[in-house]
Design an enzyme around this catalytic site. Structure first.
Site, mmCIF file in Angstrom:
data_model
loop_
_atom_site.group_PDB
_atom_site.id
_atom_site.type_symbol
_atom_site.label_atom_id
_atom_site.label_comp_id
_atom_site.label_asym_id
_atom_site.label_seq_id
_atom_site.Cartn_x
_atom_site.Cartn_y
_atom_site.Cartn_z
ATOM 1 N N CYS A 127 -45.247 54.341 -30.892
ATOM 2 C CA CYS A 127 -44.497 53.763 -29.766
ATOM 3 C C CYS A 127 -43.108 54.370 -29.586
ATOM 4 C CB CYS A 127 -44.385 52.250 -29.938
ATOM 5 S SG CYS A 127 -45.982 51.469 -30.138
ATOM 6 N N HIS A 272 -38.590 48.925 -26.014
ATOM 7 C CA HIS A 272 -40.055 49.029 -26.090
ATOM 8 C C HIS A 272 -40.650 47.675 -25.705
ATOM 9 C CE1 HIS A 272 -44.055 49.779 -27.330
ATOM 10 N NE2 HIS A 272 -43.991 49.159 -28.499
ATOM 11 N N ASN A 302 -48.396 46.263 -23.837
ATOM 12 C CA ASN A 302 -47.786 47.282 -24.696
ATOM 13 C C ASN A 302 -48.493 48.617 -24.429
ATOM 14 O OD1 ASN A 302 -46.987 48.949 -26.775
ATOM 15 N ND2 ASN A 302 -47.238 47.416 -28.387
HETATM 16 O O1 UT7 Z 1 -45.975 48.442 -30.482
HETATM 17 C C1 UT7 Z 1 -45.847 48.475 -31.862
HETATM 18 C C2 UT7 Z 1 -45.248 47.279 -32.352
HETATM 19 N N1 UT7 Z 1 -46.121 46.149 -32.223
HETATM 20 C C3 UT7 Z 1 -45.601 44.968 -32.203
HETATM 21 O O2 UT7 Z 1 -44.403 44.906 -32.178
HETATM 22 C C4 UT7 Z 1 -46.460 43.734 -32.272
HETATM 23 C C5 UT7 Z 1 -45.836 42.750 -33.228
HETATM 24 N N2 UT7 Z 1 -46.552 41.533 -33.436
HETATM 25 C C6 UT7 Z 1 -46.737 40.592 -32.474
HETATM 26 O O3 UT7 Z 1 -46.340 40.773 -31.350
HETATM 27 C C7 UT7 Z 1 -47.367 39.279 -32.857
HETATM 28 O O4 UT7 Z 1 -47.439 39.196 -34.258
HETATM 29 C C8 UT7 Z 1 -48.798 39.076 -32.272
HETATM 30 C C9 UT7 Z 1 -48.678 38.863 -30.763
HETATM 31 C C10 UT7 Z 1 -49.670 40.283 -32.580
HETATM 32 C C11 UT7 Z 1 -49.431 37.836 -32.868
HETATM 33 O O5 UT7 Z 1 -48.598 36.707 -32.657
HETATM 34 P P1 UT7 Z 1 -48.293 35.710 -33.877
HETATM 35 O O6 UT7 Z 1 -47.441 34.654 -33.342
HETATM 36 O O7 UT7 Z 1 -47.731 36.551 -34.986
HETATM 37 O O8 UT7 Z 1 -49.710 35.137 -34.194
HETATM 38 P P2 UT7 Z 1 -50.569 35.217 -35.539
HETATM 39 O O9 UT7 Z 1 -51.183 36.566 -35.694
HETATM 40 O O10 UT7 Z 1 -49.780 34.701 -36.680
HETATM 41 O O11 UT7 Z 1 -51.718 34.173 -35.218
HETATM 42 C C12 UT7 Z 1 -51.429 32.781 -34.987
HETATM 43 C C13 UT7 Z 1 -52.697 32.088 -34.605
HETATM 44 C C14 UT7 Z 1 -53.870 32.379 -35.558
HETATM 45 O O12 UT7 Z 1 -54.626 31.211 -35.671
HETATM 46 P P3 UT7 Z 1 -54.466 30.247 -36.949
HETATM 47 O O13 UT7 Z 1 -54.799 31.116 -38.138
HETATM 48 O O14 UT7 Z 1 -53.040 29.797 -36.935
HETATM 49 O O15 UT7 Z 1 -55.468 29.194 -36.679
HETATM 50 C C15 UT7 Z 1 -54.642 33.416 -34.822
HETATM 51 O O16 UT7 Z 1 -56.011 33.444 -35.183
HETATM 52 O O17 UT7 Z 1 -53.127 32.527 -33.314
HETATM 53 C C16 UT7 Z 1 -54.481 32.977 -33.391
HETATM 54 N N3 UT7 Z 1 -54.666 34.051 -32.442
HETATM 55 C C17 UT7 Z 1 -55.098 33.860 -31.186
HETATM 56 N N4 UT7 Z 1 -55.457 32.778 -30.519
HETATM 57 C C18 UT7 Z 1 -55.856 32.927 -29.242
HETATM 58 C C19 UT7 Z 1 -54.432 35.368 -32.629
HETATM 59 N N5 UT7 Z 1 -54.701 36.054 -31.507
HETATM 60 C C20 UT7 Z 1 -55.132 35.149 -30.603
HETATM 61 C C21 UT7 Z 1 -55.560 35.257 -29.269
HETATM 62 N N6 UT7 Z 1 -55.906 34.123 -28.631
HETATM 63 N N7 UT7 Z 1 -55.600 36.449 -28.597
#
Ligand code: UT7
Length: 345
Positions: A127, A272, A302
């Site tokens: 990125c 970004h 993204n």
């Molecule tokens: O470009 C390079 C750099 N990339 C980034 O900067 C991305 C950085 N990371 C992020 O933006 C975030 O970490 C994400 C958007 C990828 C994820 O958000 P989060 O708040 O960190 O969520 P998480 O992965 O901790 O998941 C929380 C919950 C989980 O459920 P439980 O275990 O709490 O029951 C996931 O299974 O949300 C669930 N989940 C979803 N639910 C509905 C994960 N993805 C989804 C989804 N729809 N698409």
């Protein structure tokens, strides 16, 4: 080298540090996939994607490849720079989703532009690719002779996204952004921006947190193999999130400090576009007025390396950048890599 020679070359470098963004352009494929479209395909919702990422939709390729998107954005950047493709001296394409390993995307782009016999190379710093490309262009602009370097960041992320992984597949979109970086500001049709400084970083120790391994020489595919999850982008989201905020803050403050600029002096920050929560956390840490932030993650998701040049070109197109404005670009990506750049309009 004699004293006289070293003095002459120092003088040349100082005189030529006039590197300028003379043209910008961006292109996204026509097809749009909304959060509602994803909710029909898997266990997700518009509410989850919007509140966790700020993304409402993303553009996706149906038949175009990296060099096709790169070409469309390049034509617009060249037009704004009032240059023909034949006046380009170098082509750099930042991507980790090229058309092929060989030929590289830059050679394919060069052919599409109808030009040849100049340098054409791809770079992969995920990125942060566009900002790395700017620094390479800045170096080329300081060499003897006139330089017009086309720096394009183009990604077809959807070709390497696992649509069975709801955590990653909703994040990414396809698109390209291009800049003509010239050794002088003269002749451009629109407002030019002087590339004041670039600050680049990398840390390979953290590479495992964001990967795309399958098909690489450490994970080769044999004839008849089926692809597994490692053929697609894999990310430890929460970890990457924390590093993204911290690293983009540090690399921004460092470039401001070494140029004796306060964050309040910045007219527009173009970060970004990975996640609205990352952008807001960065803005809070830097004590930025939200009015001085450019955000378009809701429209494109993204787009990796392409996100900064798409946002910069769109900011300029929509009148968010005015003559005299100081613009800060900042990005973070796999590797890890991160970087910032200052552009004075
Ligand atoms: O470009 C390079 C750099 N990339 C980034 O900067 C991305 C950085 N990371 C992020 O933006 C975030 O970490 C994400 C958007 C990828 C994820 O958000 P989060 O708040 O960190 O969520 P998480 O992965 O901790 O998941 C929380 C919950 C989980 O459920 P439980 O275990 O709490 O029951 C996931 O299974 O949300 C669930 N989940 C979803 N639910 C509905 C994960 N993805 C989804 C989804 N729809 N698409």
């Amino acid at each position: 080298m004699t004293a006289a020679c070293s003095k002459a070359s120092e003088h040349t470098l100082v005189m030529k540090n006039n590197c300028c963004l003379t043209g910008l352009g961006y292109y996204v494929p026509e097809k749009i996939m909304t959060n509602h479209d994803f909710a029909l395909l898997m266990d997700t919702s518009d509410e989850w994607i919007t509140t966790r990422t700020g993304i409402k939709q993303r553009h996706v390729c149906t038949h175009q490849a990296c060099s096709d998107l790169a070409y469309q954005s390049s034509v617009l950047a060249l037009k704004e720079a009032s240059l023909t493709p034949r006046q380009l001296t170098h082509v750099i394409v930042a991507t980790f989703t090229p058309d092929a390993f060989i030929p590289n995307a830059a050679c394919l782009l060069l052919e599409k532009l109808g030009h040849r016999n100049i340098a054409a190379l791809d770079i992969n710093t995920a990125c942060t690719g566009f900002i790395y490309g700017l620094e390479l262009a800045r170096g080329l602009c300081m060499l003897p002779g006139e330089a017009n370097v086309l720096v394009v960041a183009s990604e077809v992320l959807t070709s390497r996204v696992n649509f069975a992984d709801r955590v990653t597949c909703v994040l990414f979109g396809d698109g390209a952004g291009a800049a003509v970086v010239s050794s002088s500001c003269h002749g451009a049709a629109g407002m030019s921006g002087r590339l004041v400084d670039v600050n680049l970083k990398a840390d390979g120790a953290l590479g495992e947190l964001l990967t795309l391994k399958g098909g690489g020489s450490a994970h080769p595919l044999a004839l008849g193999d089926t692809v597994t999850e490692n053929f697609f982008v894999q990310m430890a989201g929460r970890e990457v999130f924390k590093h993204a905020v911290r690293s983009m803050y540090n690399v921004s403050m460092e470039i401001l400090e070494r140029n004796n600029i306060r964050s309040g002096d910045i007219d527009l920050v173009v970060p970004h576009q990975a996640n609205i929560r990352i952008i807001e956390a960065l803005a809070k840490k830097m004590n930025l007025d939200p009015a001085n932030l450019f955000v378009n993650v809701q429209k494109y998701g993204n787009t990796s390396a392409a996100s900064v040049p798409i946002a910069l070109a769109e900011a300029k197109e929509t009148g968010r950048i005015n003559p005299g404005d100081l613009v800060l670009l900042v990005a973070f990506g796999g590797g890890f890599t991160w970087g910032s750049a200052l552009v004075q309009y």
